[in-house]
Enzyme design. Structure first.
Site, PDB file in Angstrom:
ATOM      1  N   HIS A 174       0.682  -1.298  -0.037  1.00 38.27           N
ATOM      2  CA  HIS A 174       0.033  -0.118   0.058  1.00 38.27           C
ATOM      3  C   HIS A 174       0.859   1.235  -0.010  1.00 38.27           C
ATOM      4  CE1 HIS A 174       1.267  -0.042   4.064  1.00 38.27           C
ATOM      5  NE2 HIS A 174       0.797   1.239   4.306  1.00 38.27           N
ATOM      6  N   HIS A 220       1.695   6.738  -0.145  1.00 37.28           N
ATOM      7  CA  HIS A 220       0.983   6.128   0.652  1.00 37.28           C
ATOM      8  C   HIS A 220      -0.627   5.948   0.248  1.00 37.28           C
ATOM      9  CE1 HIS A 220      -1.101   4.659   4.277  1.00 37.28           C
ATOM     10  NE2 HIS A 220      -0.043   4.111   4.799  1.00 37.28           N
TER      11      HIS A 220
END
Length: 226
Positions: free
Chosen positions: A138, A153
């Site tokens: 992620h 992110h």
């Protein structure tokens, strides 16, 4: 961080130690040094103060004379040009302070923008190297060819998914070109599990970061200047 002050400080400490040896100064126990080290030398406070002043004075004087940066470091800083970071995703850009996560919004992890993505892919925002690719896929750490360190992110708290709905196309250590696809993710599936997909794009090393654009952005549109 800097080599010259380390050597100057060591030289100052050596001069102070030489004086302490000459006058026979000793401590009554082990413990802290510096100003509070006086508590270990209350039997001879004057010589301790003189020793301290010699150490600090010599270190200060040498650093003043020789400087605190190596010539090549100074040259790099003087010749450094501004770097442009391009949008790694298409969507709506917001200042990092408006990201719905206090850690990102506070600037604790760096300054930049958040992008509410319009499609499930992340591309390289500059030519550089992937310094870190989280196991949970992620988040990506990148370093540009000029040394800018960037964190991308995807989503808030998406680490909890453990990599589900994410597909990494590159791995840590890989060299990448601007616009090269790095990551794909299933937006609908992630949203269905209740996660906010706002993607933080943050310059992690303290720098002067200027936001060039907010609102609707396309992939590879200039969004940050460092």
């Amino acid at each position: 961080r800097y080599f010259k002050p380390f050597i100057c400080g060591a030289a100052g400490g050596a001069c102070g130690a030489l004086y302490a040896s000459i006058v026979g100064l000793g401590a009554t126990g082990t413990g802290v040094t510096g100003i509070f080290g006086l508590l270990l030398c209350l039997h001879d406070p004057l010589n301790y103060i003189i020793m301290f002043l010699i150490s600090a004075g010599v270190a200060f004087a040498l650093t003043w004379v020789f400087g605190y940066k190596d010539p090549e470091d100074s040259a790099k800083e003087e010749g450094k040009e501004e770097d442009i970071i391009y949008a790694p995703a298409e969507g709506r850009a917001i200042p990092y302070t408006e990201i719905g996560d206090p850690t990102f919004a506070s600037g604790a992890l760096g300054q930049g923008i958040g992008i509410i993505p319009a499609k499930g892919e992340i591309v390289a925002p500059f030519d550089g190297t992937i310094s870190m690719f989280f196991d949970t896929k992620h988040a990506i750490g990148l370093e540009s060819q000029t040394g800018v360190e960037l964190l991308i992110h995807v989503g808030i708290n998406t680490v909890e998914l453990g990599g589900k709905h994410f597909h990494a196309l590159k791995e840590a250590g890989a060299a990448v070109k601007k616009g090269e696809k790095l990551l794909e993710f299933d937006m609908d599936a992630i949203k269905a599990e209740g996660y906010d997909l706002t993607t933080a794009v943050l310059v992690t090393v303290p720098e002067q970061v200027e936001i060039l654009k907010t609102g609707e952005v396309k992939e590879q549109e200039a969004v940050l200047k460092v």
